[in-house]
Design an enzyme around this catalytic site. Sequence first.
Site, PDB file in Angstrom:
ATOM      1  N   THR A 294      -1.280 -13.066  14.591  1.00 28.79           N
ATOM      2  CA  THR A 294      -1.542 -12.237  13.423  1.00 28.79           C
ATOM      3  C   THR A 294      -0.625 -10.838  13.621  1.00 28.79           C
ATOM      4  O   THR A 294      -0.955 -10.460  14.690  1.00 28.79           O
ATOM      5  CB  THR A 294      -2.841 -11.950  13.048  1.00 28.79           C
TER       6      THR A 294
ATOM      7  N   GLN B 128     -13.033 -26.757  -9.568  1.00 30.32           N
ATOM      8  CA  GLN B 128     -13.609 -27.907 -10.299  1.00 30.32           C
ATOM      9  C   GLN B 128     -14.178 -27.237 -11.790  1.00 30.32           C
ATOM     10  O   GLN B 128     -13.918 -27.962 -12.579  1.00 30.32           O
ATOM     11  CB  GLN B 128     -14.829 -28.544  -9.628  1.00 30.32           C
TER      12      GLN B 128
ATOM     13  N   THR C  61     -12.762 -23.032  15.785  1.00 27.57           N
ATOM     14  CA  THR C  61     -12.990 -23.766  14.593  1.00 27.57           C
ATOM     15  C   THR C  61     -14.588 -23.977  14.627  1.00 27.57           C
ATOM     16  O   THR C  61     -15.299 -23.686  15.335  1.00 27.57           O
ATOM     17  CB  THR C  61     -12.440 -25.122  15.152  1.00 27.57           C
TER      18      THR C  61
ATOM     19  N   GLU D  70     -10.176 -17.926  14.893  1.00 29.16           N
ATOM     20  CA  GLU D  70     -11.315 -17.206  15.884  1.00 29.16           C
ATOM     21  C   GLU D  70     -12.306 -18.452  16.361  1.00 29.16           C
ATOM     22  O   GLU D  70     -13.554 -18.100  16.666  1.00 29.16           O
ATOM     23  CB  GLU D  70     -12.061 -16.106  15.338  1.00 29.16           C
TER      24      GLU D  70
ATOM     25  N   LEU E  46      -4.003 -14.724  22.316  1.00 27.71           N
ATOM     26  CA  LEU E  46      -4.919 -15.569  23.220  1.00 27.71           C
ATOM     27  C   LEU E  46      -4.370 -17.008  23.075  1.00 27.71           C
ATOM     28  O   LEU E  46      -4.120 -17.451  23.965  1.00 27.71           O
ATOM     29  CB  LEU E  46      -6.526 -15.706  22.611  1.00 27.71           C
ATOM     30  N   THR E  47      -4.035 -17.475  21.951  1.00 31.55           N
ATOM     31  CA  THR E  47      -3.750 -18.657  21.426  1.00 31.55           C
ATOM     32  C   THR E  47      -2.426 -19.172  22.205  1.00 31.55           C
ATOM     33  O   THR E  47      -1.627 -18.498  21.832  1.00 31.55           O
ATOM     34  CB  THR E  47      -3.936 -19.127  20.043  1.00 31.55           C
TER      35      THR E  47
ATOM     36  N   ARG F 223     -14.314 -20.696 -21.489  1.00 32.34           N
ATOM     37  CA  ARG F 223     -13.640 -22.102 -21.815  1.00 32.34           C
ATOM     38  C   ARG F 223     -14.685 -22.825 -22.520  1.00 32.34           C
ATOM     39  O   ARG F 223     -15.822 -22.974 -22.154  1.00 32.34           O
ATOM     40  CB  ARG F 223     -13.730 -23.105 -20.391  1.00 32.34           C
TER      41      ARG F 223
ATOM     42  N   GLY G 105      -5.810 -23.844  22.604  1.00 31.65           N
ATOM     43  CA  GLY G 105      -6.212 -23.477  21.271  1.00 31.65           C
ATOM     44  C   GLY G 105      -7.781 -23.181  21.406  1.00 31.65           C
ATOM     45  O   GLY G 105      -8.197 -22.257  21.945  1.00 31.65           O
ATOM     46  N   SER G 106      -8.539 -24.303  21.092  1.00 29.58           N
ATOM     47  CA  SER G 106      -9.898 -24.327  21.260  1.00 29.58           C
ATOM     48  C   SER G 106     -10.290 -23.891  22.700  1.00 29.58           C
ATOM     49  O   SER G 106     -11.147 -23.269  23.185  1.00 29.58           O
ATOM     50  CB  SER G 106     -10.544 -25.671  20.825  1.00 29.58           C
TER      51      SER G 106
HETATM   52  C1  LIG Z   1      -3.418 -18.010  10.107  1.00 31.17           C
HETATM   53  C2  LIG Z   1      -3.971 -18.077  11.611  1.00 31.17           C
HETATM   54  C3  LIG Z   1      -4.076 -16.819  12.194  1.00 31.17           C
HETATM   55  C4  LIG Z   1      -4.406 -16.746  13.502  1.00 31.17           C
HETATM   56  N1  LIG Z   1      -4.590 -15.607  14.303  1.00 31.17           N
HETATM   57  C5  LIG Z   1      -4.423 -15.473  15.741  1.00 31.17           C
HETATM   58  C6  LIG Z   1      -4.338 -14.352  16.321  1.00 31.17           C
HETATM   59  O1  LIG Z   1      -3.871 -13.479  15.841  1.00 31.17           O
HETATM   60  N2  LIG Z   1      -4.664 -14.226  17.786  1.00 31.17           N
HETATM   61  C7  LIG Z   1      -4.849 -15.690  18.411  1.00 31.17           C
HETATM   62  O2  LIG Z   1      -4.680 -15.687  19.691  1.00 31.17           O
HETATM   63  N3  LIG Z   1      -4.985 -16.735  17.765  1.00 31.17           N
HETATM   64  C8  LIG Z   1      -5.130 -16.883  16.426  1.00 31.17           C
HETATM   65  N4  LIG Z   1      -4.866 -18.031  15.379  1.00 31.17           N
HETATM   66  C9  LIG Z   1      -5.238 -19.496  16.588  1.00 31.17           C
HETATM   67  C10 LIG Z   1      -6.390 -19.788  16.290  1.00 31.17           C
HETATM   68  O3  LIG Z   1      -7.684 -19.195  16.695  1.00 31.17           O
HETATM   69  C11 LIG Z   1      -6.302 -21.157  16.952  1.00 31.17           C
HETATM   70  O4  LIG Z   1      -5.700 -22.035  15.640  1.00 31.17           O
HETATM   71  C12 LIG Z   1      -7.966 -21.927  16.759  1.00 31.17           C
HETATM   72  O5  LIG Z   1      -8.619 -21.278  17.759  1.00 31.17           O
HETATM   73  C13 LIG Z   1      -7.784 -23.402  17.144  1.00 31.17           C
HETATM   74  O6  LIG Z   1      -6.725 -24.057  17.967  1.00 31.17           O
HETATM   75  P1  LIG Z   1      -5.750 -25.065  17.771  1.00 31.17           P
HETATM   76  O7  LIG Z   1      -5.141 -24.557  16.439  1.00 31.17           O
HETATM   77  O8  LIG Z   1      -4.863 -25.217  18.813  1.00 31.17           O
HETATM   78  O9  LIG Z   1      -6.626 -26.361  17.465  1.00 31.17           O
HETATM   79  P2  LIG Z   1      -7.289 -27.301  18.450  1.00 31.17           P
HETATM   80  O10 LIG Z   1      -7.902 -26.440  19.785  1.00 31.17           O
HETATM   81  O11 LIG Z   1      -5.763 -28.367  18.917  1.00 31.17           O
HETATM   82  O12 LIG Z   1      -8.185 -28.252  17.479  1.00 31.17           O
HETATM   83  C14 LIG Z   1      -7.628 -29.435  16.784  1.00 31.17           C
HETATM   84  C15 LIG Z   1      -9.061 -30.071  16.555  1.00 31.17           C
HETATM   85  O13 LIG Z   1      -9.661 -30.542  17.560  1.00 31.17           O
HETATM   86  C16 LIG Z   1     -11.080 -30.014  17.687  1.00 31.17           C
HETATM   87  N5  LIG Z   1     -11.505 -29.635  19.058  1.00 31.17           N
HETATM   88  C17 LIG Z   1     -11.045 -29.300  19.850  1.00 31.17           C
HETATM   89  N6  LIG Z   1     -11.620 -29.084  21.120  1.00 31.17           N
HETATM   90  C18 LIG Z   1     -12.923 -29.767  20.833  1.00 31.17           C
HETATM   91  C19 LIG Z   1     -14.057 -29.901  21.306  1.00 31.17           C
HETATM   92  N7  LIG Z   1     -14.242 -29.711  22.712  1.00 31.17           N
HETATM   93  N8  LIG Z   1     -15.066 -30.416  20.792  1.00 31.17           N
HETATM   94  C20 LIG Z   1     -14.821 -31.141  19.559  1.00 31.17           C
HETATM   95  N9  LIG Z   1     -13.750 -30.752  18.809  1.00 31.17           N
HETATM   96  C21 LIG Z   1     -13.020 -30.070  19.425  1.00 31.17           C
HETATM   97  C22 LIG Z   1     -10.988 -28.438  16.781  1.00 31.17           C
HETATM   98  O14 LIG Z   1     -12.124 -28.107  16.315  1.00 31.17           O
HETATM   99  C23 LIG Z   1     -10.133 -29.163  15.831  1.00 31.17           C
HETATM  100  O15 LIG Z   1     -10.630 -29.794  14.567  1.00 31.17           O
HETATM  101  C24 LIG Z   1      -4.572 -17.984  14.379  1.00 31.17           C
HETATM  102  C25 LIG Z   1      -4.411 -19.222  13.677  1.00 31.17           C
HETATM  103  C26 LIG Z   1      -4.199 -19.200  12.359  1.00 31.17           C
HETATM  104  C27 LIG Z   1      -4.149 -20.560  11.582  1.00 31.17           C
END
Ligand SMILES: Cc1cc2nc3c(=O)[nH]c(=O)nc-3n(C[C@H](O)[C@H](O)[C@H](O)COP(=O)(O)OP(=O)(O)OC[C@H]3O[C@@H](n4cnc5c(N)ncnc54)[C@H](O)[C@@H]3O)c2cc1C
Length: 379
Positions: free
Chosen positions: A158, A336, A365, A363, A125-126, A268, A131-132
């Site tokens: 993944t 800690q 944040t 899945e 999806l990402t 400990r 992302g979000s």
């Molecule tokens: C180990 C790992 C495994 C993963 N596996 C998969 C997978 O199998 N398939 C897949 O599709 N994805 C996968 N992901 C992706 C994951 O779902 C995304 O990283 C996650 O959804 C966040 O997207 P982003 O990293 O682009 O962060 P961003 O969307 O760029 O967010 C950055 C920050 O901004 C905040 N933010 C964004 N929008 C808003 C808003 N509207 N209001 C307030 N705060 C906001 C977020 O909360 C975050 O703190 C994986 C990620 C990791 C690290």
Amino acid sequence: MNFELSEEQQQVKMSVREFAEGEIAPHVREWDETQHFPVELLPKLAELGLMGIIFPEQYGGAGMGYIEYATIIEELSRVDGSVGISVAAHNSLCSNHIYMFGTEEQKQKYLVPLARGEQLGAWGLTEANAGSDASGTRSTAVKKDGGWMVNGSKNFITHAIHGDTCVAVAVTDRSMRTKGITAFIFEKGMKGFSPAKKEDKLGLRASETASVVFEDCFVPDENRLGEAGLGFIQAMQILDGGRISIAALAVGIAQGAYESALKYSKERQQFGKPISEFQAIQFKLADMATEIEAARLLMYRAAFLKDQGKKVTKESAMAKVYASEVSVRVSEEAIQIHGGYGYTKDYPAEKYWRDSKLCTIGEGTSEIQRMVIARQLLS
Ligand SMILES: Cc1cc2nc3c(=O)[nH]c(=O)nc-3n(C[C@H](O)[C@H](O)[C@H](O)COP(=O)(O)OP(=O)(O)OC[C@H]3O[C@@H](n4cnc5c(N)ncnc54)[C@H](O)[C@@H]3O)c2cc1C
């Protein structure tokens, strides 16, 4: 109300615990250090039915429900979150997308080998700019004779490298925004579909996370999952169930961290007695155990409702946000309690803490979970 696992569920819990302690625990440090994705473990997971936990036996699954599913992910993650997230992503993302929205032919062709553990699933999806805000998907699928030409890429997937089957979404009609995104099934080896950069991660280092790239990748129409335009809506429903497994991942990591701290606090000695005799340490342990129990109850409530066929958008987001933040807090307290030793790799506390952080991100944040919950409260 009954807060106890049934005898059968308790047996599932204990057999997975035994498996995790026997087959996974001895390798955890090495896999983490080397970022080794343990493909050699997959046949053993399959033998236990863990690659098809939530699917009916007719599709090669173990025919269990979300209560068992959450219990299993918790037990695996108590020993190694990397194995926990791997089993979770395979079950509730890729395989479940095909189970929930696939045709009978697609289920026979793709779900059966996935659920039997003969194949490994990935879910995309990402993207770099989605992302979000998954509605910001840029990958495109353009209609051609007999199928679709897909171009674009997916990030943080993944099982991007070892996955045999990958469900991914692409824009089929940009003017329709979220109703113009469609899901497709891709197979490893399809021309124009390839894995790319593997991430070097803070935690969950033995789970494989990498990008995938689509370059003029032709996918036949029979690989379209559900109607064109419904991919985004399907993905949101998939995440409703998936978040229960991330809550379970978080509870398992927290439980492992807590147990390591409890054990260490009895061993400990400082000021002539075990540090567990100091009230400051006892209160930490009490808070850790209480918060884990609360997180577990939220996890089981969402799992129970899911098994009843109820909509769990709010409940799974509540379980996920709470359990993931508990997991980070508990594993930090575990460090800690270990003092300086907790800051070293001689003890598992630092790894639990590194692993726990993903739970507040993957899945959706914590910020997004709170938005999901608030939207449900206000609607
Ligand atoms: C180990 C790992 C495994 C993963 N596996 C998969 C997978 O199998 N398939 C897949 O599709 N994805 C996968 N992901 C992706 C994951 O779902 C995304 O990283 C996650 O959804 C966040 O997207 P982003 O990293 O682009 O962060 P961003 O969307 O760029 O967010 C950055 C920050 O901004 C905040 N933010 C964004 N929008 C808003 C808003 N509207 N209001 C307030 N705060 C906001 C977020 O909360 C975050 O703190 C994986 C990620 C990791 C690290």
